[in-house]
Design a protein around this motif. Structure first.
Motif, PDB file in Angstrom:
ATOM      1  N   GLU A   1       0.859  -1.199   0.000  1.00  0.00           N
ATOM      2  CA  GLU A   1       0.000   0.000   0.000  1.00  0.00           C
ATOM      3  C   GLU A   1       0.894   1.248   0.000  1.00  0.00           C
ATOM      4  O   GLU A   1       0.624   2.214  -0.712  1.00  0.00           O
ATOM      5  CB  GLU A   1      -0.903  -0.001   1.245  1.00  0.00           C
ATOM      6  CG  GLU A   1      -1.825   1.222   1.301  1.00  0.00           C
ATOM      7  CD  GLU A   1      -2.505   1.389   2.658  1.00  0.00           C
ATOM      8  OE1 GLU A   1      -2.475   0.458   3.492  1.00  0.00           O
ATOM      9  OE2 GLU A   1      -3.054   2.483   2.896  1.00  0.00           O
ATOM     10  N   VAL A   2       1.950   1.218   0.787  1.00  0.00           N
ATOM     11  CA  VAL A   2       2.836   2.382   0.883  1.00  0.00           C
ATOM     12  C   VAL A   2       3.714   2.494  -0.361  1.00  0.00           C
ATOM     13  O   VAL A   2       3.882   3.587  -0.922  1.00  0.00           O
ATOM     14  CB  VAL A   2       3.725   2.283   2.150  1.00  0.00           C
ATOM     15  CG1 VAL A   2       4.666   3.479   2.230  1.00  0.00           C
ATOM     16  CG2 VAL A   2       2.877   2.200   3.407  1.00  0.00           C
ATOM     17  N   VAL A   3       4.278   1.387  -0.802  1.00  0.00           N
ATOM     18  CA  VAL A   3       5.185   1.389  -1.966  1.00  0.00           C
ATOM     19  C   VAL A   3       4.769   0.282  -2.941  1.00  0.00           C
ATOM     20  O   VAL A   3       5.303  -0.830  -2.901  1.00  0.00           O
ATOM     21  CB  VAL A   3       6.650   1.188  -1.513  1.00  0.00           C
ATOM     22  CG1 VAL A   3       7.597   1.175  -2.713  1.00  0.00           C
ATOM     23  CG2 VAL A   3       7.085   2.293  -0.572  1.00  0.00           C
ATOM     24  N   PRO A   4       3.816   0.599  -3.823  1.00  0.00           N
ATOM     25  CA  PRO A   4       3.342  -0.435  -4.762  1.00  0.00           C
ATOM     26  C   PRO A   4       4.455  -1.052  -5.607  1.00  0.00           C
ATOM     27  O   PRO A   4       4.402  -2.235  -5.931  1.00  0.00           O
ATOM     28  CB  PRO A   4       2.345   0.333  -5.647  1.00  0.00           C
ATOM     29  CG  PRO A   4       1.874   1.471  -4.786  1.00  0.00           C
ATOM     30  CD  PRO A   4       3.052   1.852  -3.943  1.00  0.00           C
TER      31      PRO A   4
END
Lengths: 167, 167
Positions: A49-52
């Protein structure tokens, strides 16, 4: 603790982790252990979610068309990493070191290096782990001290892996 | 929208941003505008909470001993970036493009490239922006559609900056 810590949280292979920190980790791990599969999965979904683009670091996700939420290989990987992380944290004080077998550490170092995992990725994983544990334990159990204990345990595990990464 | 979007959210310089998305951005920006300084500051502190090493990307933070929460240069930078981002999002539909002056875009492209900003950093900034807006607007205003509208606007701004980064 009497040990002087290096910047990586490890001093000459001897780690510092207080009795209070150990108690906080053990208490929360006892609660989470029963639901490791689900919590480990949430941990990895939070990372993505933070770093796809971090999916590109995992060979089994690179060309997969299965949604992350349903990817069986990711689920298996996530539970393994989560349990390994929590067990290492739970044993940190008594063992006086990160209790991953030397062969496992060497493999983790080589794999992380080969797949291009950098400092920022380890930091995102740390953030995701703490957020996940915060959501997984009862609200009245979570505290700044518990966050700090898990953060310290994670830092020491990462330091041990990085020592094998030969930057 | 009738426009086909490229993978970067931009097709031949023409962006797609629906009336509904614009309305969601305008409604939330109208609320946040009055408190831009504080919200912009929270946005950047969230980035550094997720990736502490990102401070190294900012020359004015590299050798600073002032805590991030009290760093005046960071506060100034944060409010500028936050307002620029929100204004560009608010004007996206009417302008049909990311409304940063060409000289500003060129400067942003050069600065981000020079300071080593990579894909993962842009992704963390996106996550931090959405989390910050979620906290900043009234709880009953936040929705998946609002998250998606801000995410789309941010993606289009990043695409415009990356076009000047000459990867």
């Amino acid at each position: 603790m009497a040990f002087l810590k290096g910047s990586d949280g490890v001093s000459g292979g001897v780690v510092s982790f207080s009795e209070e920190q150990e108690a906080l980790v053990l208490r929360s791990w006892a609660i989470m252990k029963k639901d490791s599969a689900n919590i480990g999965h949430c941990f990895f979904l939070k990372i993505f979610e933070v770093v796809p683009s971090a999916t590109q670091l995992f060979p089994f996700l690179r060309n997969s068309e299965v949604p992350l939420e349903k990817n069986a290989k990711l689920k298996t990987h996530a539970i393994n990493v989560f349990i390994m992380t929590c067990e290492a944290a739970a044993q940190l004080r008594k063992a006086g070191k990160v209790t991953l077998r030397d062969t496992t550490l060497k493999r983790l170092g080589a794999t992380h290096l080969k797949n291009g995992v950098g400092d920022a990725h380890f930091e995102v994983a740390r953030f995701a782990l703490l957020e996940t544990i915060k959501e997984a334990v009862p609200a009245d159990m979570w505290s700044p001290a518990m966050k700090s204990a898990w953060g310290e345990a994670f830092d020491q595990m990462v330091a041990a892996i990085k020592q094998e990464m030969c930057y």
